[in-house]
Scaffold this active site. Structure first.
Site, PDB file in Angstrom:
ATOM      1  CG  ASN A 166      45.790  24.738  55.138  1.00  0.00           C
ATOM      2  OD1 ASN A 166      45.505  25.274  56.126  1.00  0.00           O
ATOM      3  ND2 ASN A 166      47.030  24.185  55.228  1.00  0.00           N
ATOM      4  CD  GLU A 264      52.700  27.064  63.837  1.00  0.00           C
ATOM      5  OE1 GLU A 264      53.492  26.792  62.926  1.00  0.00           O
ATOM      6  OE2 GLU A 264      52.719  26.722  65.068  1.00  0.00           O
ATOM      7  CB  CYS A 298      52.005  24.640  56.378  1.00  0.00           C
ATOM      8  SG  CYS A 298      51.533  23.703  57.674  1.00  0.00           S
ATOM      9  CD  GLU A 475      49.369  27.044  66.597  1.00  0.00           C
ATOM     10  OE1 GLU A 475      49.569  27.045  65.566  1.00  0.00           O
ATOM     11  OE2 GLU A 475      48.250  27.326  67.269  1.00  0.00           O
TER      12      GLU A 475
HETATM   13  P1  NAD Z   1      46.436  33.824  54.061  1.00  0.00           P
HETATM   14  O1  NAD Z   1      47.541  34.504  54.588  1.00  0.00           O
HETATM   15  O2  NAD Z   1      45.939  34.257  52.743  1.00  0.00           O
HETATM   16  O3  NAD Z   1      45.045  33.970  54.824  1.00  0.00           O
HETATM   17  C1  NAD Z   1      45.085  33.288  56.344  1.00  0.00           C
HETATM   18  C2  NAD Z   1      44.233  34.244  57.181  1.00  0.00           C
HETATM   19  O4  NAD Z   1      44.873  35.308  57.441  1.00  0.00           O
HETATM   20  C3  NAD Z   1      42.787  34.081  56.635  1.00  0.00           C
HETATM   21  O5  NAD Z   1      41.868  33.885  57.520  1.00  0.00           O
HETATM   22  C4  NAD Z   1      42.748  35.694  56.205  1.00  0.00           C
HETATM   23  O6  NAD Z   1      41.592  36.236  56.079  1.00  0.00           O
HETATM   24  C5  NAD Z   1      43.446  36.466  57.369  1.00  0.00           C
HETATM   25  N1  NAD Z   1      44.065  37.780  56.635  1.00  0.00           N
HETATM   26  C6  NAD Z   1      44.225  38.319  55.573  1.00  0.00           C
HETATM   27  N2  NAD Z   1      44.752  39.545  55.902  1.00  0.00           N
HETATM   28  C7  NAD Z   1      44.973  39.960  56.975  1.00  0.00           C
HETATM   29  C8  NAD Z   1      45.386  40.878  57.527  1.00  0.00           C
HETATM   30  N3  NAD Z   1      45.652  42.069  57.085  1.00  0.00           N
HETATM   31  N4  NAD Z   1      45.206  40.889  59.155  1.00  0.00           N
HETATM   32  C9  NAD Z   1      44.832  39.888  59.766  1.00  0.00           C
HETATM   33  N5  NAD Z   1      44.306  38.566  58.895  1.00  0.00           N
HETATM   34  C10 NAD Z   1      44.389  38.572  57.741  1.00  0.00           C
HETATM   35  O7  NAD Z   1      46.789  32.216  53.734  1.00  0.00           O
HETATM   36  P2  NAD Z   1      45.816  31.039  53.427  1.00  0.00           P
HETATM   37  O8  NAD Z   1      45.880  31.399  51.903  1.00  0.00           O
HETATM   38  O9  NAD Z   1      44.563  31.037  53.910  1.00  0.00           O
HETATM   39  O10 NAD Z   1      46.385  29.571  53.874  1.00  0.00           O
HETATM   40  C11 NAD Z   1      47.608  29.285  53.198  1.00  0.00           C
HETATM   41  C12 NAD Z   1      48.846  29.456  53.862  1.00  0.00           C
HETATM   42  O11 NAD Z   1      48.850  29.061  55.153  1.00  0.00           O
HETATM   43  C13 NAD Z   1      50.080  28.695  53.233  1.00  0.00           C
HETATM   44  O12 NAD Z   1      51.118  29.665  53.072  1.00  0.00           O
HETATM   45  C14 NAD Z   1      50.352  27.532  54.116  1.00  0.00           C
HETATM   46  O13 NAD Z   1      51.637  27.194  54.220  1.00  0.00           O
HETATM   47  C15 NAD Z   1      50.148  28.356  55.360  1.00  0.00           C
HETATM   48  N6  NAD Z   1      49.780  27.657  56.524  1.00  0.00           N
HETATM   49  C16 NAD Z   1      50.939  27.575  57.478  1.00  0.00           C
HETATM   50  C17 NAD Z   1      50.463  26.257  58.301  1.00  0.00           C
HETATM   51  C18 NAD Z   1      51.343  26.131  59.692  1.00  0.00           C
HETATM   52  O14 NAD Z   1      51.033  25.370  60.577  1.00  0.00           O
HETATM   53  N7  NAD Z   1      52.701  26.540  59.584  1.00  0.00           N
HETATM   54  C19 NAD Z   1      49.195  25.529  58.500  1.00  0.00           C
HETATM   55  C20 NAD Z   1      48.346  25.905  57.518  1.00  0.00           C
HETATM   56  C21 NAD Z   1      48.539  26.794  56.629  1.00  0.00           C
END
Ligand code: NAD
Length: 494
Positions: A166, A264, A298, A475
């Site tokens: 995102n 995060e 998020c 962060e």
């Molecule tokens: P996701 O958890 O599907 O993926 C995030 C990242 O994790 C990707 O790069 C993915 O390839 C990687 N990943 C997946 N499986 C993994 C594993 N087994 N080991 C290591 N890495 C792995 O999340 P998404 O769908 O890409 O993002 C959306 C989510 O992120 C939402 O829940 C959102 O709220 C959250 N988010 C949080 C923040 C924050 O700062 N709190 C900011 C942006 C997004």
């Protein structure tokens, strides 16, 4: 090329010139060890526009070996030189912002204006942490005349950064800028749907003077490239931004090595509006809190918790505003762009259909869309669910799309119960003309950051992060350096 030329070139060819498509390891473009690639799609057209390397454990091993060598060089680089490199990277990022924003917009689906804001914010992050690089001092401690005692702050080592789709640039830079300021090296795994700006930024850092092994990027899927990265014992800290489910898995994966971790995760943040609030400010704040970046934030204000006296007026004005939104391909700069993937569009729709089947009142939107000009792409209509019960999944689960739920309260205690009524605790907005009410709520609401009479107030200088299932660690701000530094106490007998 100017940005207009880049846009028309892309519109005519469906391709972006000079896009990096291999991993970036040791300052070089490196194809996947097994030669595999995968496709990235433009969400605004639902069409693939480029291949990129599909990394695995071999590529990760190569990148971590490189980052180990890079760490030895960078930790010994004088802080003032680190400062100069980060400042030069900020300058290069600004000068290349039209290309970076174009790629970010096409790869993620967000509007060009939003992508440009992300690049500008990321350049500021680099400058902010450039300024911190030469101020990471320890302290001297008075143990009496028989000892000289002091602390030094040392970089933790090789750091891993797992990035969501995102905010591909902002999330990357808010992690690697403080890591580099501290003297750490990094291996980055961008999201599988948005790999390109991380590759461009790694290359830009080397042009800014960063030694080539210090920042390495491996693209690919979470299980194939992310998992071996976070599990490697040579990694000293993992900064993970993504969903709760994946974050919990990462926590388990790093446990055997006792690796440091920043999580995060998701959010379901309330925007709480009291009866005495400035109605114009509530409407404006609530609107952009949920519809910016098509709700894929998020810390989006995805729940409007509103006093009964102003509920109907604010709801009706939000509906009118939402119905007037322009929606379309991000490069045409509408009010709202596409959602990031077909899979994510289906998930958003699933949440709304489950709410519909429970009898929730969908007063606006509630369906997917295509680009009105082309009939293509993955879009979701701005959606408002009115007067939703506190135990409905639409209120409890993160939808991560342009879907606002409204909850109505009669007194302050009820507002607080509703606001704190999910397992998330990331951000909150409070709207009231009474400073005592606002400050009392700001202290009682469970969130990492609270804004009063505005939703997106504050910037990179403030710490950002959540409580409970929104994760832990902070962060941005000076606090953003803590994860990348350890204190060492040294005592000398006199
Ligand atoms: P996701 O958890 O599907 O993926 C995030 C990242 O994790 C990707 O790069 C993915 O390839 C990687 N990943 C997946 N499986 C993994 C594993 N087994 N080991 C290591 N890495 C792995 O999340 P998404 O769908 O890409 O993002 C959306 C989510 O992120 C939402 O829940 C959102 O709220 C959250 N988010 C949080 C923040 C924050 O700062 N709190 C900011 C942006 C997004």
């Amino acid at each position: 090329m100017t940005q207009d030329q880049l846009i028309s070139d892309y519109m005519n060819t469906g391709r972006i010139a000079d896009l990096p498509t291999s991993h970036f390891i040791g300052g070089q473009s490196v194809p996947a060890a097994n030669g595999k690639t995968m496709l990235s799609h433009d969400p605004g057209t639902a069409t693939a526009f480029s291949e990129f390397a599909r990394g695995n454990d071999q590529d990760i091993d190569h990148a971590i070996t490189s980052a180990c060598a890079g760490f030895e060089v960078w930790r010994s680089t004088p802080p003032a030189e680190r400062c100069a490199v980060l400042n030069e990277a900020a300058r290069l990022m600004r000068s290349q912002s039209h290309q970076l924003a174009l790629v970010e917009s096409i790869d993620s689906g967000k509007t060009l204006a939003e992508a440009s804001g992300d690049i500008a914010g990321s350049a500021r992050l680099l400058e902010y942490y450039a300024g911190a690089s030469d101020k990471l001092d320890g302290r001297s401690v008075n143990l009496g005349n028989d000892n000289a005692a002091f602390t030094v702050r040392e970089p933790v080592g090789v750091t891993a950064h797992i990035i969501p789709w995102n905010y591909p640039t902002s999330t990357l830079v808010r992690g690697i800028a403080p890591a580099l300021a501290a003297g750490c090296s990094a291996v980055v795994k961008p999201a599988e749907t948005t790999p390109f700006t991380a590759l461009m930024i790694a290359e830009l850092l080397v042009r800014a003077g960063l030694p080539p092994d210090v920042v390495n990027v491996v693209t690919g899927t979470g299980p194939e490239a992310g998992a071996p990265l976070v599990q490697d014992p040579r990694v000293q800290h993992v900064t993970f931004t993504g969903s709760v489910a994946t974050g919990v898995g990462v926590m388990q994966q790093v446990a055997p090595n006792v690796t440091g971790l920043t999580l995060e995760l998701g959010g379901k943040s309330p925007l709480i509006a009291f009866a005495d609030a400035d109605i114009d400010a509530v409407v404006e704040g609530a609107f952009w809190a949920i519809f910016s970046n098509a709700g894929q934030i998020c810390s989006a204000g995805s729940r409007l918790v509103i006093h009964r006296d102003i509920h109907a007026e604010v709801r009706d004005r939000l509906i009118a505003k939402a119905q007037g939104m322009t929606i379309g391909h991000g490069l045409r700069n509408p009010d709202m762009g596409a959602v990031n993937s077909d899979r994510h569009l289906t998930q958003i729709d699933g949440h709304v259909e489950r709410a519909r089947s429970c009898g929730v009142d969908i007063v606006c939107g509630g369906h997917s869309l295509t680009d009105p000009e082309t009939g293509l792409g993955w879009f979701y209509a701005p959606t408002i669910l009115d007067d939703v019960a506190a135990d409905n999944d639409a209120v409890l689960k993160e939808i991560f799309g342009p879907v606002l739920t409204i909850q109505v309260f009669d007194d302050e205690d009820e507002a607080l119960t509703l606001a704190n009524g999910t397992e998330f605790a990331l951000a909150a907005g409070i709207y009231s003309r009474d400073i005592s009410t606002a400050l009392r709520m700001a202290r009682r609401v469970d969130a990492g950051q609270v804004t009063v009479n505005d939703y997106w107030a504050g910037g990179i200088e403030l710490p950002f992060g959540g409580n409970r299932k929104s994760g832990f660690g902070r962060e941005k701000g000076i606090e953003g350096l803590d994860a990348y530094l350890r204190s060492k106490a040294i005592t000398v007998a006199v």
